[in-house]
Design an enzyme around this catalytic site. Structure first.
Site, short mmCIF file in Angstrom:
data_model
loop_
_atom_site.label_atom_id
_atom_site.label_comp_id
_atom_site.label_asym_id
_atom_site.label_seq_id
_atom_site.Cartn_x
_atom_site.Cartn_y
_atom_site.Cartn_z
CG HIS A 186 9.72 -30.48 123.73
ND1 HIS A 186 11.08 -30.10 123.06
CD2 HIS A 186 8.83 -29.59 123.45
CE1 HIS A 186 10.60 -29.09 122.25
NE2 HIS A 186 9.55 -28.80 122.48
CD GLU A 406 15.14 -13.52 129.68
OE1 GLU A 406 14.94 -14.43 128.99
OE2 GLU A 406 15.31 -12.19 129.19
CG ASP A 430 16.69 -17.94 130.62
OD1 ASP A 430 17.54 -18.90 130.88
OD2 ASP A 430 16.79 -17.17 129.55
CB CYS A 477 6.26 -15.21 128.62
SG CYS A 477 7.66 -14.42 128.66
#
Length: 542
Positions: A186, A406, A430, A477
């Site tokens: 974050h 992934e 990932d 994404c």
């Protein structure tokens, strides 16, 4: 000690100035003296939690976008009665002081989340942030975190809690440097949103005796500078206005989508101008459920997220759960390595009825919302798995089925997978983790998870080439799509859409609009020819 240290660049721009260190987290509170009145001591916890939650809610009122969302989420965590109830029980049964009880209760939650891995492990920092704020309130001391800045400064920290990052004032924070953290944290997401240059995972940072630092958010280099040198405020490249259509300067379409996981996320993405949703995480509907939500409940929850995108494309990811995100109703078995265990689509092989009910709810939500819904599965490794999933999606009446790439095996078989499904979407977070055998939550290996790693870029090229060969879409994404410069490289590699958190949407869209496809391809070719992330970044400078 060298006068410069390398880290992972996560937010572009350069700045230099005096250092202000963020206080370390609170130490472990003492287990003594035992309270004279355990009932009265336990009764202090809930009011303290309410005060902490109230402060965060007040802070959220003056924030916007991603920052407001994070502050509201942290406030909700502080107000969660489960933590207070567990701490109160420890006071009463073990005769502990309230502060110690809160510490033990929070650590229990944090350890369970850390063991779960993935999305759940990303919440550990939030739990410990709430823990420290609550302990400080109980002890009557100032909470740890960012001190009040009286003049512009470079913030240096071991790591920052999301709520601390959300509250930063870009007018006062020249740059942000942390010893821990990674490119998907974050801290990274919010620093970009606030336009603050940032470098994370700088090993040895806290041992660096520096009164002033120069921070390069483009290269990831942090240097000691003369404290008497003039302050240099952040210099971030200004991009042209974006008209809301994802395309290069010469009209080559690269759609710009949003990543969402709640109704608030969806509205933020729509407000930011997203052309649709490239990743709708459906876990929010399950994470707090002791029993599987009914089809009707799922349908209503999904409809609320889809509503802002009536008539627009939305890609819904089916439940990404299992050993790394344990859900009680799935009765998961303990596994020695959950990240490599029964998770994502693998759960559905044993419990196909759970997937079928979710697909039924998604189809209903598509009808209710008017969004153009596609569905994709997480953790797909083989063509056989992709085809099995596509058959179930189409049987549920949903016209477009895709899968996430992934796992390196899926990237290596991208062309064959695209022949079995309608599209693929790359989860770069990932994919990097599995390619480099590096836990994306572990600061010590954060440099391996740098999305500019040439090895990762070469896998992405395989996927882009497969998309061109089959004439089918291949998007990204993962957090890599939110880096404006890397977005140009991804377009040059042949990816057809980019999906990201709301704060990055306009910047990425504007960057594409200012660059031709030929220029993107040249940047991609230059980055592919390098041998390390720093060189790839340097080679891809427009």
């Amino acid at each position: 000690m060298s006068d410069s240290l390398p880290g992972v660049a996560v937010s572009p721009g350069r700045a230099s100035g005096p250092v202000v260190r963020v206080a370390e987290p609170l130490g472990e509170p003492a287990a003594t003296p035992a309270p004279a009145d355990p009932a009265a001591e336990a009764a202090r916890i809930a009011p303290a939690a309410a005060i902490v939650a109230g402060r965060l809610e007040k802070q959220a009122e003056t924030a916007t976008g991603e920052a407001a969302t994070i502050l509201i989420t942290t406030a909700a965590m502080a107000a969660d009665p489960a933590l207070a109830a567990q701490a109160e029980q420890l006071v009463k049964t073990q005769n502990l002081p309230a502060a110690r009880a809160v510490h033990q209760a929070a650590e229990g939650f944090a350890e369970a989340l850390a063991a779960a891995g993935g999305y759940m492990a990303e919440r550990v920092r939030d739990v410990r942030d709430v823990r420290d704020r609550l302990i400080a309130e109980l002890l009557g001391i100032a909470p740890p975190g960012v001190p009040e800045l009286t003049s512009p400064a470079v913030l240096v920290a071991r790591d920052l809690a999301p709520a601390d990052t959300a509250g930063l004032d870009p007018a006062k924070v020249l740059a942000l440097v942390t010893e821990e953290g990674g490119p998907t944290s974050h801290t990274a997401i919010l620093a970009r949103a606030l336009g603050i240059p940032a470098v994370v995972a700088v090993r040895g940072l806290l041992a660096l005796d520096a009164q002033a630092l120069a921070v390069d958010g483009d290269t990831g280099v942090v240097e000691v500078v003369d404290p008497s040198a003039p302050v240099v405020t952040a210099t971030v490249a200004q991009l042209a206005e974006w008209n809301g259509t994802g395309a290069t300067a010469d009209g080559h379409r690269v759609k710009v989508y949003g990543n969402v996981g709640s109704p608030a996320d969806a509205q933020a993405a729509a407000d930011a101008g997203a052309e649709g949703v490239g990743l709708f995480r459906t876990e929010f509907c399950y994470l707090d459920a002791s029993d599987e939500p009914s089809v009707a409940d799922q349908r209503a929850a999904y409809t609320a997220v889809l509503a802002p995108f009536r008539g627009k494309p939305v890609i819904v990811r089916t439940l990404d759960a299992g050993a790394d995100k344990p859900l009680a109703f799935l009765s998961p078995e303990a596994e020695p390595n959950p990240a490599l265990g029964v998770r994502g689509l693998r759960v559905a092989f044993d419990r196909p009825e759970v997937l079928d009910r979710q697909l039924e709810a998604i189809a209903g939500a598509a009808e209710d919302s008017g969004a153009e819904v596609s569905v994709m599965a997480p953790m797909v490794a083989t063509v056989e798995e992709a085809a099995w999933f596509a058959d179930r999606v189409r049987a549920a009446g949903i016209p477009r089925a895709g899968v996430m790439i992934e796992i390196p095996a899926a990237a290596l078989s991208a062309r064959e997978i695209l022949e079995a499904v309608d599209f693929v979407s790359v989860g770069t977070n990932d994919l990097a983790q599995y390619t480099f055998a590096a836990d994306r939550q572990l600061g010590a290996v954060a440099k391996l998870n740098d999305p500019w790693q040439p090895g990762l870029l070469r896998l992405l090229k395989l996927i882009g080439d497969a998309a061109k060969a089959t004439g089918k879409p291949a998007g990204v994404c993962g957090e890599a799509a939110a880096d404006p410069r890397l977005a140009l490289v991804l377009a040059g590699l042949g990816l057809t859409s980019l999906s990201m958190n709301a704060p990055a949407i306009r910047t990425v869209g504007a960057g594409l609009a200012a660059t031709t496809l030929a220029e993107c391809e040249a940047l991609a070719e230059a980055a592919l020819a390098t041998s390390d992330p720093a060189a790839a970044r340097a080679a891809a400078r427009p």
